[in-house]
Each structure stands twice: as C-alpha cells, then as structure tokens.
Design an enzyme around this catalytic site. Structure first.
Site, PDB file in Angstrom:
ATOM      1  N   ASP A  44       1.999  13.711   7.318  1.00 54.57           N
ATOM      2  CA  ASP A  44       1.156  13.169   6.266  1.00 54.57           C
ATOM      3  C   ASP A  44      -0.262  13.128   6.828  1.00 54.57           C
ATOM      4  O   ASP A  44      -0.478  13.362   8.021  1.00 54.57           O
ATOM      5  CB  ASP A  44       1.661  11.772   5.899  1.00 54.57           C
ATOM      6  CG  ASP A  44       0.877  11.132   4.767  1.00 54.57           C
ATOM      7  OD1 ASP A  44       0.344  11.876   3.926  1.00 54.57           O
ATOM      8  OD2 ASP A  44       0.776   9.895   4.752  1.00 54.57           O
ATOM      9  N   ASP A  46      -3.150  10.553   5.611  1.00 58.82           N
ATOM     10  CA  ASP A  46      -3.689   9.194   5.699  1.00 58.82           C
ATOM     11  C   ASP A  46      -2.796   8.295   6.538  1.00 58.82           C
ATOM     12  O   ASP A  46      -1.595   8.196   6.308  1.00 58.82           O
ATOM     13  CB  ASP A  46      -3.842   8.594   4.292  1.00 58.82           C
ATOM     14  CG  ASP A  46      -4.835   9.377   3.449  1.00 58.82           C
ATOM     15  OD1 ASP A  46      -5.989   9.501   3.875  1.00 58.82           O
ATOM     16  OD2 ASP A  46      -4.427   9.869   2.373  1.00 58.82           O
ATOM     17  N   ARG A 197      -5.497   1.728  -8.508  1.00 55.06           N
ATOM     18  CA  ARG A 197      -5.173   3.137  -8.743  1.00 55.06           C
ATOM     19  C   ARG A 197      -6.431   3.936  -9.067  1.00 55.06           C
ATOM     20  O   ARG A 197      -6.611   5.054  -8.577  1.00 55.06           O
ATOM     21  CB  ARG A 197      -4.166   3.246  -9.894  1.00 55.06           C
ATOM     22  CG  ARG A 197      -3.665   4.668 -10.154  1.00 55.06           C
ATOM     23  CD  ARG A 197      -2.988   4.761 -11.501  1.00 55.06           C
ATOM     24  NE  ARG A 197      -3.947   4.484 -12.576  1.00 55.06           N
ATOM     25  CZ  ARG A 197      -3.596   4.149 -13.809  1.00 55.06           C
ATOM     26  NH1 ARG A 197      -2.323   4.000 -14.120  1.00 55.06           N
ATOM     27  NH2 ARG A 197      -4.515   3.938 -14.732  1.00 55.06           N
ATOM     28  N   HIS A 200      -8.468   5.250  -6.203  1.00 53.24           N
ATOM     29  CA  HIS A 200      -7.946   6.482  -5.592  1.00 53.24           C
ATOM     30  C   HIS A 200      -8.035   7.668  -6.551  1.00 53.24           C
ATOM     31  O   HIS A 200      -8.617   8.702  -6.218  1.00 53.24           O
ATOM     32  CB  HIS A 200      -6.488   6.273  -5.167  1.00 53.24           C
ATOM     33  CG  HIS A 200      -6.299   5.236  -4.103  1.00 53.24           C
ATOM     34  ND1 HIS A 200      -6.382   5.518  -2.760  1.00 53.24           N
ATOM     35  CD2 HIS A 200      -6.038   3.913  -4.191  1.00 53.24           C
ATOM     36  CE1 HIS A 200      -6.183   4.417  -2.056  1.00 53.24           C
ATOM     37  NE2 HIS A 200      -5.967   3.421  -2.907  1.00 53.24           N
TER      38      HIS A 200
END
Length: 493
Positions: A44, A46, A197, A200
């Site tokens: 991944d 992050d 949300r 992001h």
C-alpha cells in the site's frame, strides 16, 4: 507488616524481569512465515511506504471542521476546537446512536473507564445501565470492514486517517452538550463522516500535501532503502493504493526519486480497496503520466505504466502472482489485508506505527515493575482466595483493591483516555484479535525488513493454552504456581 511484606515480594520479581526489553524494530509473527518462499512483495502507499507527520491529522481535522460549518451549517463556535493529537487511539468503536466512543475487547466487552461522550468520560454505572452490563452483542457490532450498516450501531475506526475523525466527532458532541443543544447523534455521525470523506475524495488533502510535502511526509530514506534492497535481490514488486497518481507520484519522487517507477513491476492507483479485492466487474484502465485516462483494453500489466481501478481477480490472471509466494503490506487490517489472507492465500504484513511508541513504554522500568507486580497480585489473589479466615480475606481484599488501581495506571501510561491499542487490561483488544487473524507478520514500519535477510523464517511465540502446562517460566496458566509466585508465597508463610 503489610508494607514490609510488599517490599519483600517485589524483591522476588525484579531479578526475573530485568532483561525482558523488546526491540521496537523487530518483526513479530502471528503465523510461521519464511522470506525464503516469498518472491513477490506488494505495498500500500499511505502509512506503508509514505509516513505522515501529525501535521496531516491537524490538516484533515481543520478542513473537515470547516466543511461542517460551511456546507452543513454547523455552529461557527466549532472554530474554537482544534485537533487533539493524543486524545484517541486507533481501533476504537463508536456507538452511532448513543454518540459514545469506547474501547472493546476481543470478547465484545466494553473496557470500563474508556467510554467517552464528547471529550468527557462516562461513569461506569451509566455505561452498565445503558448496555445492561458491559457486553455488546454481535448483531450490534460493525460489519466485516468495520463499517456501521444494516442495523449495526457500532462503527470501528481501524484506519490511521480516522484519528482526526474521532477527534472531530468528540469535539462536535462536546460543543452541543456544553451549549445544551438538542441534536440527533445519527445525523452528526453521518455529517462528520461525509466531511472527512470530502477531504479525501475532493482532493483537498492531496493538494495541500503536494504543495508542502516536507511538512507532511517523513520516513522517506528507510522506505527507499527497503525497496532498493528488494530490487537488488531480484524480487518482484507492485503497488496497490487508493490514492490518485499525482499524489503518489509527488510523494514517491520525494521518498525515492524521479525513477521510483523503475522499482515496481506493476503500479495501480485509485484501486478502491477493499472493493478491489472482491468486485470482479471493474476493469483496469491505463493512466498517462499527465493523468489522462486511456480507453484501450488491458491485456497485460506492464512495468513503467500506471493503471487505475481494476480488480484482484484480473490482477491474478494477468500476473500469475498467486498464493503464499506473495507478501502484501498495508496499514488497514480490513481494507488491505483481510480478503487477501482469507480468500486468496497471500501472505500479509501489517504496518502498525503505534508499535514503536508502545514498545518503548513497555521497556521502561516503571512499566516493567508495574506489570510484574500486577501479575504477581493476580497470582496471589488466585492462590489465596481459598483461605476463608478473616485475616486472609482482609489481605485478599486489599490485594484486589490494589490490583484495580494498578490496572488503571497501566492503562493510563499508554493513553489516559483509552490505554493501549493492543490490550484492554489483560484481554486483547478487538483490534488486536483482528490483527492476529489477518496479518501473518506485523511491525512498526517497513524499515524493519532491513534487519533481516531473505532466508529468514519468522516464528510465532508458542503461548500455552489455558489448559496446557507451561514450557517456559513466564507462561503459567491457572492452577499452576509459577516460580515467582512460589517465591512470594514463601515470603508470606
């Protein structure tokens, strides 16, 4: 007599615990796994390759708070609240209907003393009255991915990015209660979730980080060293991340350099995990270096090219990278690791940055002595409770009171509100149980790989089951008197 006896008892313990420090750069195993068998390494992005400073959590909190005020018409008085870095820990549960943040153990029991409404603890008596005890039924718990849906009232926060969300929820609850504002907790939860949300999804956070990358990203050199080591030993590598390409490219340029793509055989961005691991319908799509989307069908995943979305089933078909020869690292126990180990047989490695801090605390003389004495008290209470004479019972009652006080102290040493990420007093946390099931190995950062060669085998510690006789002195189940406790009993009698 009591003070003298306590002092003599502790003398029995200190020599046995002096050499038990743990190296925070260790890789810990839940399941036996050999790097000798690992040919392909996946990552991944992050909090796996890119580690962020606390400035990022402050940024997320501030932007989401402002979204609540601007878009959802929340009171401007919320501007007086700032992100509280050490308030919450990862893995907590939030009761959406009751607006309570709490820690739950592996057996679905609430840890009393860790239930918060807003920024203030809820008295134990009130918690017990609300839940008719401390147990949370399975049907009320979050679903497989930690979400609250289909009638579930609990939401679990498993992501490191969720720390500012928990802080914001608590601050808004606190504001409404302080000002005696009647509000619907479910609406509050949904509004905060949507605001986070938007930070992001609308790219607000990405643009802010790209504009001042040195302020937000750290740990770069060690991630680069791991990737370089893997490449030099001929290992295949791939990247699967939910973040967009521009954001990843800017970060990897900072961490590794402009040639970072040369290290990876496959790069997939905006993968939409965990849907990526389950939804067979989404095909891969090529992304140019300038971010343009191409429409041609993907017949193979090529090195040096960037792909968007897709799904794991197509990934497996195109690469042939199946089974235990693949090791994938991520920080989210559910979204990154669960499906891979349960459905596809990949090996999994969890990145738990909090480990480093907790191990350093556990290595302190204060904590070691506290835990040794706490364990001794538990053993003494267990052995001495059979004596029913008033004098013995008085001693046992004193030990029970001291044990309760020490349990709170051992919690507070990690985090005054919620304690350790991994334990609720003696039991594993709900988070810890999921970690042990979904991660073959876990570590504080990807840099821990630098301490091992590629022939190394990781072995889990054999901890005796409760009915088994211990093979090592420190493991003593009920009914067996360990050496230290025997020493203590000799002091008493």
């Amino acid at each position: 007599f009591w003070n003298v006896t306590n002092s003599n008892i502790k003398l029995c313990l200190i020599p046995a615990i002096a050499a038990n420090s743990v190296n925070p750069d260790t890789i810990f195993a839940n399941n036996e796994m050999s790097l000798r068998d690992t040919e392909i390494y996946g990552f991944d992005y992050d909090y796996t390759l890119a580690f962020y400073s606390r400035n990022l959590h402050t940024l997320i909190f501030n932007i989401a708070r402002d979204i609540l005020i601007t878009n959802h018409r929340y009171p401007e008085g919320l501007l007086n609240y700032e992100y509280i870095p050490n308030f919450a820990v990862r893995g907590l549960h939030y009761d959406v209907q009751k607006a309570l943040l709490m820690k739950i153990d592996a057996f679905h029991y609430i840890q009393l003393g860790t239930v918060y409404r807003g920024l203030h603890p809820v008295p134990d008596e009130e918690v017990i009255a609300m839940y008719d005890g401390c147990h949370v039924p399975l049907e009320n718990m979050s679903d497989f991915y930690g979400k609250s849906s289909h009638g579930h009232t609990m939401k679990q926060f498993m992501d490191i990015f969720s720390l500012p969300e928990m802080s914001l929820l608590s601050c808004v609850n606190d504001f409404f209660m302080r000002h005696n504002i009647d509000y619907e907790p479910v609406h509050l939860y949904k509004d905060v979730k949507e605001a986070i949300r938007d930070v992001h999804v609308k790219g607000i956070m990405y643009r802010a980080v790209e504009a001042d990358i040195e302020k937000y990203i750290c740990y770069g050199e060690q991630s680069h060293a791991v990737l370089k080591k893997l490449s030099e030993h001929g290992k295949k590598m791939f990247l699967i991340t939910n973040s967009p390409f521009d954001f990843v490219d800017r970060g990897m340029n900072y961490i590794v350099g402009k040639d970072w793509q040369d290290l990876f055989d496959v790069v997939i961005v905006q993968a939409d995990k965990p849907g990526f691991f389950n939804d067979r319908r989404k095909p891969f799509r090529r992304v140019t270096d300038k971010g343009a989307l191409l429409w041609d069908r993907i017949h193979k995943l090529e090195k040096g090219k960037i792909y968007k979305q897709g799904n794991l089933y197509e990934f497996l078909r195109l690469t042939g990278w199946t089974g235990s020869k693949v090791l994938y690292f991520g920080d989210h126990i559910y979204s990154d690791l669960a499906d891979l180990t349960l459905k596809h047989g990949w090996r999994t490695g969890a990145i738990i940055p909090e480990l480093r801090k907790e191990i350093k605390i556990m290595n302190t003389e204060q904590y070691v002595h506290m835990m040794a004495w706490l364990q001794a008290l538990t053993g003494l209470i267990e052995q001495m409770q059979v004596h029913r004479d008033p004098a013995s019972q008085a001693v046992v009652e004193e030990w029970i009171r001291e044990r309760e006080a020490m349990r709170s102290q051992t919690k507070d040493i990690f985090n005054p509100q919620f304690g350790s990420l991994f334990r609720t007093y003696h039991n594993p946390t709900y988070f810890s149980r999921r970690l042990s099931r979904f991660a073959d190995i876990y570590m504080a950062s990807i840099s821990c790989l630098l301490n091992y060669d590629f022939q190394h085998t990781f072995f889990p510690r054999r901890t005796p089951l409760q009915h088994e006789s211990p093979f090592w002195p420190e493991h003593s189940p009920a009914g067996i008197i360990p050496h230290n406790t025997a020493c203590i009993l000799n002091v008493l009698f």
